[in-house]
Every structure is written in structure tokens, then in C-alpha cells.
Enzyme design. Structure first.
Site, PDB file in Angstrom:
ATOM      1  N   ASP A  87      -1.727  -2.032  12.860  1.00 45.10           N
ATOM      2  CA  ASP A  87      -0.997  -1.025  13.346  1.00 45.10           C
ATOM      3  C   ASP A  87       0.322  -0.559  12.980  1.00 45.10           C
ATOM      4  O   ASP A  87       1.019  -1.210  12.966  1.00 45.10           O
ATOM      5  CB  ASP A  87      -1.652   0.590  13.819  1.00 45.10           C
ATOM      6  N   LEU A  88       0.272   0.824  12.918  1.00 41.90           N
ATOM      7  CA  LEU A  88       1.988   1.436  13.150  1.00 41.90           C
ATOM      8  C   LEU A  88       2.930   0.858  14.394  1.00 41.90           C
ATOM      9  O   LEU A  88       3.926   0.636  14.707  1.00 41.90           O
ATOM     10  CB  LEU A  88       2.059   2.881  13.477  1.00 41.90           C
TER      11      LEU A  88
END
Length: 131
Positions: free
Chosen positions: A17-18
Site C-alpha cells: 500500500d502507500l
């Protein structure tokens, strides 16, 4: 089965994810790949099983515990162990580890299905390979 089947997984950017942490749903992809290789290493050709006997495996249930995060560029291992097998059902544990530490732990129940989507008895030779 005392010794687990081991399948290596490298964490790529697309798996995260980020924050650079493995996205939770990707653990299911990792254990799916490991199950495919476990079955193959047992000498079971799933394509042939479908073509010749009309039987496929489907996941019926997954119990998942996310214990610690994995991150970008790490090397992980999926450890698969047979818990039990019956007429049409196989139960496995699958753990994702990093250097021996369990990050993700799951219990997966598979069922054998016929072409029509109904439970199908596992063939005797397949049951024998499962132990």
C-alpha cells in the site's frame, strides 16, 4: 504432515500500500500460489483432474490472522501443512513467515467440486497422496 511445504515469496512494490506495507488481501494471493505449488509437488495435475474427472478445488473457508506487517522488498516464505482430509474436503494451515517469525496465519478449507458445482468425492489415488 510434520514438515511443511515451503514456497518463497518476494514482496514487490505492487504488493504494498502507500505506506510500503503488504496490502492485506495480497496475503490471500500468496497462500493461493503456495497451495497450487503444494498440490503440484504432490504430483497432482489440477488441469488433468478437471479434464478427466470433472473435479476442481474451491476455497470454502479461510480463517486469517494478520499478526505482523511485511514490507516492500522483503523475502517471505509460505508454509503449508495438511491438517486433515476427508471425502470431499481438505483442511490446511498456511503461515506466511519472515526469517521464522509468523506474520500471517490461516486455516483454509478446500472442497472438491464436480462440473455442476456440487461436492465431489476425492479420488482414492488423490486421497492417498494427501496422506
Amino acid at each position: 504432515m510434520d514438515t511443511p511445504h515451503r514456497f518463497p515469496v518476494h514482496v514487490y512494490y505492487e504488493d504494498t500500500d502507500l505506506a510500503g506495507i503488504v496490502y492485506y488481501a495480497n496475503y490471500l494471493r500468496f497462500i493461493e500460489r503456495a497451495r497450487t505449488e503444494w498440490v503440484r509437488d504432490l504430483g497432482i495435475d489440477e488441469g488433468r483432474l478437471k479434464d478427466e474427472q470433472g473435479i476442481v478445488f474451491a476455497v470454502r473457508r479461510v480463517e486469517a490472522d494478520y499478526l505482523r506487517p511485511a514490507q516492500f522488498d522483503e523475502d517471505l516464505t509460505v508454509e503449508t501443512r495438511l491438517v486433515s482430509s476427508g471425502g470431499a474436503r481438505v483442511v490446511l494451515t498456511q503461515d506466511v513467515t519472515r526469517e521464522g517469525a509468523v506474520l500471517f496465519s490461516s486455516v483454509v478449507t478446500l472442497v472438491a467440486l464436480s462440473d455442476g458445482g456440487r461436492p465431489a468425492r476425492l479420488p482414492a489415488d488423490l486421497r492417498a497422496r494427501l496422506g
